[in-house]
Scaffold this motif. Structure first.
Motif, PDB file in Angstrom:
ATOM      1  N   TRP A 253       0.827  -1.217   0.000  1.00  0.00           N
ATOM      2  CA  TRP A 253       0.000   0.000   0.000  1.00  0.00           C
ATOM      3  C   TRP A 253       0.855   1.257   0.000  1.00  0.00           C
ATOM      4  N   THR A 254       2.088   1.168   0.514  1.00  0.00           N
ATOM      5  CA  THR A 254       2.951   2.353   0.529  1.00  0.00           C
ATOM      6  C   THR A 254       3.368   2.744  -0.880  1.00  0.00           C
ATOM      7  N   HIS A 255       3.188   1.837  -1.849  1.00  0.00           N
ATOM      8  CA  HIS A 255       3.497   2.122  -3.257  1.00  0.00           C
ATOM      9  C   HIS A 255       2.226   2.249  -4.091  1.00  0.00           C
ATOM     10  N   GLY A 256       1.070   2.397  -3.439  1.00  0.00           N
ATOM     11  CA  GLY A 256      -0.170   2.627  -4.155  1.00  0.00           C
ATOM     12  C   GLY A 256      -0.858   1.385  -4.658  1.00  0.00           C
ATOM     13  N   GLN A 257      -0.446   0.205  -4.166  1.00  0.00           N
ATOM     14  CA  GLN A 257      -1.078  -1.030  -4.591  1.00  0.00           C
ATOM     15  C   GLN A 257      -1.487  -1.867  -3.385  1.00  0.00           C
ATOM     16  N   TYR A 275      -9.848   4.164   1.484  1.00  0.00           N
ATOM     17  CA  TYR A 275      -9.457   4.929   0.301  1.00  0.00           C
ATOM     18  C   TYR A 275     -10.658   5.517  -0.427  1.00  0.00           C
ATOM     19  N   PHE A 276     -11.872   5.131   0.001  1.00  0.00           N
ATOM     20  CA  PHE A 276     -13.091   5.613  -0.646  1.00  0.00           C
ATOM     21  C   PHE A 276     -13.813   6.569   0.286  1.00  0.00           C
ATOM     22  N   ASP A 277     -14.104   7.765  -0.206  1.00  0.00           N
ATOM     23  CA  ASP A 277     -14.727   8.804   0.612  1.00  0.00           C
ATOM     24  C   ASP A 277     -16.235   8.593   0.648  1.00  0.00           C
ATOM     25  N   GLY A 278     -16.648   7.571   1.386  1.00  0.00           N
ATOM     26  CA  GLY A 278     -18.060   7.237   1.471  1.00  0.00           C
ATOM     27  C   GLY A 278     -18.251   5.901   2.160  1.00  0.00           C
ATOM     28  N   LEU A 279     -19.365   5.255   1.847  1.00  0.00           N
ATOM     29  CA  LEU A 279     -19.756   4.023   2.516  1.00  0.00           C
ATOM     30  C   LEU A 279     -19.764   2.874   1.521  1.00  0.00           C
ATOM     31  N   VAL A 280     -19.136   1.745   1.901  1.00  0.00           N
ATOM     32  CA  VAL A 280     -19.141   0.535   1.083  1.00  0.00           C
ATOM     33  C   VAL A 280     -19.888  -0.544   1.849  1.00  0.00           C
ATOM     34  N   VAL A 281     -20.945  -1.084   1.234  1.00  0.00           N
ATOM     35  CA  VAL A 281     -21.764  -2.119   1.862  1.00  0.00           C
ATOM     36  C   VAL A 281     -21.542  -3.425   1.112  1.00  0.00           C
ATOM     37  N   LEU A 282     -21.217  -4.479   1.859  1.00  0.00           N
ATOM     38  CA  LEU A 282     -20.996  -5.810   1.293  1.00  0.00           C
ATOM     39  C   LEU A 282     -22.159  -6.685   1.708  1.00  0.00           C
ATOM     40  N   VAL A 295      -4.230  -7.861  -7.538  1.00  0.00           N
ATOM     41  CA  VAL A 295      -3.494  -6.616  -7.308  1.00  0.00           C
ATOM     42  C   VAL A 295      -4.443  -5.472  -7.636  1.00  0.00           C
ATOM     43  N   TYR A 296      -4.621  -4.539  -6.693  1.00  0.00           N
ATOM     44  CA  TYR A 296      -5.629  -3.493  -6.833  1.00  0.00           C
ATOM     45  C   TYR A 296      -4.983  -2.121  -6.691  1.00  0.00           C
ATOM     46  N   ASN A 297      -5.424  -1.196  -7.546  1.00  0.00           N
ATOM     47  CA  ASN A 297      -4.881   0.157  -7.596  1.00  0.00           C
ATOM     48  C   ASN A 297      -5.570   1.027  -6.550  1.00  0.00           C
ATOM     49  N   LEU A 298      -4.839   1.442  -5.537  1.00  0.00           N
ATOM     50  CA  LEU A 298      -5.427   2.211  -4.443  1.00  0.00           C
ATOM     51  C   LEU A 298      -5.738   3.653  -4.832  1.00  0.00           C
ATOM     52  N   SER A 299      -5.185   4.126  -5.921  1.00  0.00           N
ATOM     53  CA  SER A 299      -5.492   5.492  -6.351  1.00  0.00           C
ATOM     54  C   SER A 299      -6.869   5.574  -7.015  1.00  0.00           C
ATOM     55  N   ASP A 300      -7.465   4.418  -7.327  1.00  0.00           N
ATOM     56  CA  ASP A 300      -8.803   4.379  -7.916  1.00  0.00           C
ATOM     57  C   ASP A 300      -9.628   3.328  -7.179  1.00  0.00           C
TER      58      ASP A 300
END
Length: 329
Positions: A253-257, A275-282, A295-300
């Motif tokens: 995560w320190t490298h954005g992934q 990383y998401f400015d809101g609410l995530v419901v699972l 592998v997931y891009n934390l900038s998006d």
């Protein structure tokens, strides 16, 4: 009058949120109400989900939703789109969705922990990473929505991870260095390592050097020595999981992934939420426990959450800019 048919395009409600919308559209439909009562009585899970969704809707009556100037325009735009698409039933249905979006905003703002702010020496906000250099030269990188309390003394250096995740590059010093998260302690022996605290437990992973991990007050006391590339996860029930990964993937995560291998979907979503400015419901009986590698891009974070859903053949619905629902089995 009370037996008006359910609109053909509405389908049969299958979840608590579906029933909330259907009942709002047809409050006088006795047949629909009878079917709802049957659904409610069919399973304790149905009753629990209904309680949760109605509690969320009721929260709207208790305060003014935040960010009205921002989400209000979104609501107006979506309402106009729905009105053009369906002049008959769209209004009531969107009203409920707009209410849930407002509830998400309200919950997000009221969720701030005042006690945490008082207790923490350093903390980060949503989608914000922080870098802290401690008095001895140790560098701490804080993930979003993370907090630490620092207690340095004559004989020891001690940091409490109060929330979230932090990566430590420990400076050499005669005093021992330890990080505590709940009942788990990670004691450094000249190294760089990552510690995460979440609802399912505590994890520690080592990028360089050696770390001793211990916990005396879980169901079974543990003592683990980790070297570069080793990780350990201590669940809230006291179960121990161990594994290895390339050392350069520790604290990715320190490298954005976010790099995960065979981890539960619920844990991965928990890692993406800050990383998401809101609410995530699972939502889904087994979705949170399904294994996930990727592998997931934390900038998006929105695209990252969409990729999680696609990997599980689940559906992702962005109900508003601040509310995402991932629904699966």
């Amino acid at each position: 009058m009370g037996k008006a048919p359910i609109p053909a395009n509405s389908g049969t409600p299958a979840t608590a949120s579906d029933w909330l919308i259907a009942l709002a559209e047809q409050p006088s439909n006795d047949e629909l109400r009878a079917r709802f009562e049957a659904w409610l009585a069919a399973s304790p899970d149905h009753r629990r989900d209904w309680t949760e969704i109605t509690r969320t809707a009721d929260a709207l009556d208790q305060g003014e939703p935040a960010y009205r100037h921002e989400w209000g325009e979104f609501v107006r735009r979506r309402r106009a789109e729905r009105a053009r698409a369906s002049r008959s039933a769209g209004g009531r249905r969107w009203a409920v969705l707009a209410a849930l979006a407002a509830a998400a905003c309200l919950a997000f703002v009221l969720g701030g922990n005042l006690l945490l702010r008082i207790e923490a020496d350093h903390m980060t906000a949503t989608a914000e990473q922080g870098r802290v250099q401690l008095a001895d030269g140790t560098v701490v990188l804080l993930a979003p929505e993370s907090a630490i309390d620092v207690a340095y003394g004559e004989g020891a250096r001690r940091v409490r991870l109060l929330k979230g995740r932090a990566y430590f590059e420990v400076a050499a010093d005669r005093r021992p260095f330890a990080v505590v998260a709940r009942e788990v302690e990670a004691r450094d022996i000249g190294t760089a390592f990552d510690v995460g605290l979440h609802a399912r437990g505590v994890d520690v992973a080592v990028r360089q050097g050696i770390v001793d991990v211990s916990a005396a007050r879980v169901p079974a006391a543990i003592a683990e020595r980790l070297e570069a590339g080793d990780w350990v996860h201590v669940t809230t029930a006291g179960r121990i999981e161990r594994g290895r990964l390339p050392a350069d993937q520790v604290a990715s995560w320190t490298h954005g992934q976010l790099v995960v291998k065979n981890r539960p979907v619920g844990e991965v979503v928990d890692e993406l939420r800050p990383y998401f400015d809101g609410l995530v419901v699972l939502r889904g009986a087994t979705l949170a426990d399904q294994p996930l590698t990727g592998v997931y891009n934390l900038s998006d974070p929105v695209e990252a959450l969409r990729a999680v859903a696609q990997a599980q053949a689940a559906s992702m619905h962005r109900i508003s800019p601040w509310l995402i629902v991932i629904a699966g089995d």
